[in-house]
Design an enzyme around this catalytic site. Sequence first.
Site, PDB file in Angstrom:
ATOM      1  N   PHE A 120       1.038  -1.854   7.169  1.00 39.09           N
ATOM      2  CA  PHE A 120       0.780  -2.998   8.032  1.00 39.09           C
ATOM      3  C   PHE A 120       2.034  -3.878   8.046  1.00 39.09           C
ATOM      4  O   PHE A 120       2.585  -4.186   6.988  1.00 39.09           O
ATOM      5  CB  PHE A 120      -0.418  -3.774   7.473  1.00 39.09           C
ATOM      6  CG  PHE A 120      -0.957  -4.821   8.395  1.00 39.09           C
ATOM      7  CD1 PHE A 120      -1.657  -4.474   9.528  1.00 39.09           C
ATOM      8  CD2 PHE A 120      -0.764  -6.169   8.113  1.00 39.09           C
ATOM      9  CE1 PHE A 120      -2.166  -5.458  10.376  1.00 39.09           C
ATOM     10  CE2 PHE A 120      -1.264  -7.152   8.953  1.00 39.09           C
ATOM     11  CZ  PHE A 120      -1.971  -6.793  10.087  1.00 39.09           C
ATOM     12  N   ASP A 191      -2.261  -1.401  -1.364  1.00 40.02           N
ATOM     13  CA  ASP A 191      -2.991  -2.345  -0.529  1.00 40.02           C
ATOM     14  C   ASP A 191      -4.284  -1.654  -0.095  1.00 40.02           C
ATOM     15  O   ASP A 191      -4.253  -0.605   0.557  1.00 40.02           O
ATOM     16  CB  ASP A 191      -2.127  -2.736   0.678  1.00 40.02           C
ATOM     17  CG  ASP A 191      -2.758  -3.874   1.478  1.00 40.02           C
ATOM     18  OD1 ASP A 191      -4.009  -3.941   1.513  1.00 40.02           O
ATOM     19  OD2 ASP A 191      -2.015  -4.662   2.080  1.00 40.02           O
ATOM     20  N   TYR A 216     -12.470 -10.027   4.150  1.00 40.03           N
ATOM     21  CA  TYR A 216     -13.148 -10.323   5.424  1.00 40.03           C
ATOM     22  C   TYR A 216     -13.323  -9.086   6.292  1.00 40.03           C
ATOM     23  O   TYR A 216     -13.918  -9.171   7.355  1.00 40.03           O
ATOM     24  CB  TYR A 216     -12.388 -11.418   6.192  1.00 40.03           C
ATOM     25  CG  TYR A 216     -10.915 -11.134   6.397  1.00 40.03           C
ATOM     26  CD1 TYR A 216     -10.501 -10.254   7.382  1.00 40.03           C
ATOM     27  CD2 TYR A 216      -9.949 -11.731   5.604  1.00 40.03           C
ATOM     28  CE1 TYR A 216      -9.150  -9.978   7.560  1.00 40.03           C
ATOM     29  CE2 TYR A 216      -8.606 -11.466   5.774  1.00 40.03           C
ATOM     30  CZ  TYR A 216      -8.209 -10.584   6.759  1.00 40.03           C
ATOM     31  OH  TYR A 216      -6.881 -10.306   6.938  1.00 40.03           O
ATOM     32  N   LYS A 217     -12.794  -7.935   5.847  1.00 47.83           N
ATOM     33  CA  LYS A 217     -12.988  -6.695   6.618  1.00 47.83           C
ATOM     34  C   LYS A 217     -14.281  -6.032   6.154  1.00 47.83           C
ATOM     35  O   LYS A 217     -15.359  -6.505   6.500  1.00 47.83           O
ATOM     36  CB  LYS A 217     -11.749  -5.812   6.458  1.00 47.83           C
ATOM     37  CG  LYS A 217     -10.524  -6.425   7.156  1.00 47.83           C
ATOM     38  CD  LYS A 217      -9.220  -5.705   6.872  1.00 47.83           C
ATOM     39  CE  LYS A 217      -8.077  -6.393   7.631  1.00 47.83           C
ATOM     40  NZ  LYS A 217      -6.744  -6.036   7.138  1.00 47.83           N
ATOM     41  N   ARG A 363      -9.155   1.546  18.584  1.00 42.16           N
ATOM     42  CA  ARG A 363      -9.562   1.707  17.193  1.00 42.16           C
ATOM     43  C   ARG A 363     -11.014   1.271  17.015  1.00 42.16           C
ATOM     44  O   ARG A 363     -11.425   0.232  17.545  1.00 42.16           O
ATOM     45  CB  ARG A 363      -8.635   0.845  16.356  1.00 42.16           C
ATOM     46  CG  ARG A 363      -8.793   0.962  14.882  1.00 42.16           C
ATOM     47  CD  ARG A 363      -7.726   0.144  14.203  1.00 42.16           C
ATOM     48  NE  ARG A 363      -8.037  -1.281  14.264  1.00 42.16           N
ATOM     49  CZ  ARG A 363      -7.657  -2.169  13.348  1.00 42.16           C
ATOM     50  NH1 ARG A 363      -6.937  -1.781  12.323  1.00 42.16           N
ATOM     51  NH2 ARG A 363      -7.966  -3.437  13.463  1.00 42.16           N
TER      52      ARG A 363
HETATM   53  C1  LIG Z   1      -5.603  -7.001   7.414  1.00 39.73           C
HETATM   54  C2  LIG Z   1      -4.360  -6.730   6.661  1.00 39.73           C
HETATM   55  C3  LIG Z   1      -3.502  -7.773   6.257  1.00 39.73           C
HETATM   56  C4  LIG Z   1      -3.773  -9.198   6.674  1.00 39.73           C
HETATM   57  O1  LIG Z   1      -3.336 -10.104   5.718  1.00 39.73           O
HETATM   58  P1  LIG Z   1      -3.864 -11.617   5.760  1.00 39.73           P
HETATM   59  O2  LIG Z   1      -3.006 -12.339   4.808  1.00 39.73           O
HETATM   60  O3  LIG Z   1      -5.303 -11.585   5.372  1.00 39.73           O
HETATM   61  O4  LIG Z   1      -3.717 -12.106   7.169  1.00 39.73           O
HETATM   62  C5  LIG Z   1      -2.393  -7.458   5.490  1.00 39.73           C
HETATM   63  N1  LIG Z   1      -2.123  -6.181   5.136  1.00 39.73           N
HETATM   64  C6  LIG Z   1      -2.922  -5.156   5.508  1.00 39.73           C
HETATM   65  C7  LIG Z   1      -2.591  -3.761   5.096  1.00 39.73           C
HETATM   66  C8  LIG Z   1      -4.047  -5.400   6.305  1.00 39.73           C
HETATM   67  O5  LIG Z   1      -4.810  -4.395   6.711  1.00 39.73           O
END
Ligand SMILES: *Cc1c(COP(=O)(O)O)cnc(C)c1O
Length: 404
Positions: A120, A191, A216-217, A363
């Site tokens: 990400f 992660d 939150y996911k 997705r």
């Molecule tokens: C959703 C996601 C994020 C988002 O990070 P936030 O700090 O919560 O905005 C970061 N890394 C990955 C791999 C994600 O899937």
Amino acid sequence: MRLWALRMTDFEATRRFFHLPKGMIYLDGNSLGPLPKSVPARLEAMARDEWGEMLITGWNRAGWMAMPRRVGDRVGRLIGAPDGSVVLGDTLTIKVYQALASALEMRPERRVILSDSGNFPSDLYMADGLVKSLDRGLELKIVAPKEVADHIDETVACLMLTEVDYRTGRRHDMPALTTKAHKMGALAIWDLAHSAGAFPVDVLGGGADFAVGCTYKYLNSGPGGPAFIYVAPGITEDVRPALSGWLGHEAPFAFDLDYRAGAGIDRMRVGTPAMLQMAALDAALDVWDNVDMDDLRARSIELIDLFIAEVEARCPAVTLASPRDGTKRGSQVGFRHPEGYAVMQALIARGVIGDFRAPDIMRFGVTPLYIGEAEILGAVGHLEEILNTNEWDTPVFRTRAAVT
Ligand SMILES: *Cc1c(COP(=O)(O)O)cnc(C)c1O
């Protein structure tokens, strides 16, 4: 795969746990989980009875100060982390930075952070920013996901990967890559943004040194819910927190002028946690008390296999972007279409909520806690109609919004 009838999880009961808007097919729980029905009352009670009545004394009397650890243990159970090795707070982006900064310090003689192009971007941006701040010749090496193993060598300080690719759902072999990293003397940061709550995870067994993720996911804590960080129990005392805030201090209320890291995982706390969000997460986690993670995984694979088979039979204009082998995916599936953005907007207009990830991937998150065959078949039916009638081909659906 186990037979349906033998499953211990009652997926009708887990579905009743959530508020799902009428007429909507929600296939985006991988971005933002739906509202658990118990959360509004919990938030109200927290605001009224704790914040309202106890005010500052709530930190002790209502146990607020202990919550990042207590609820951290509940998240820990879902990712194979022993009690006392996970703490909540901040956002995932911050936790990535924290883990990376600590790992780099533990390998001062090495120069390379190894990651992949499926990561990400926020994780990569944080690494890039840290490399620049440290200004000691570090290199962020980004290779293709398939080539990660080949690039793990003695120059690597740490491996920093997201287990499940946010676009395609491709899943890394966490134990194998971690083992190779350790063999070469590198640390491994994982992660778990698209893993925690999506399938069984075993951070301890898999040997991860650090693991981070958001809630939150798949854990349904609501927009902006707290992130988590895990540090392998064997190395916690060697970790110097780069974000050395007062709540990670050994004695926050001694108000000493010098920083001394707190005991164990508490050192990864930074500042005052968002307590209302923490309470929402605590209530949201109740659903997992009755979920068998192997059941969840089997059901997720079954539903995605059905999704792929139906789309391939009925929607020849799209192609599969995810691995066909269910064991090599997370709990999401992606399909490519050159006008994927517009097609997704047409789906959303019909109440089928997925999302779009550039350049061309539609997705869909498949979350068995509240998604079943009816939703999958309904979504494919809408997709087929949209593609057959070119319903997507209007300026309204082609215009990009800020959040895709
Ligand atoms: C959703 C996601 C994020 C988002 O990070 P936030 O700090 O919560 O905005 C970061 N890394 C990955 C791999 C994600 O899937």
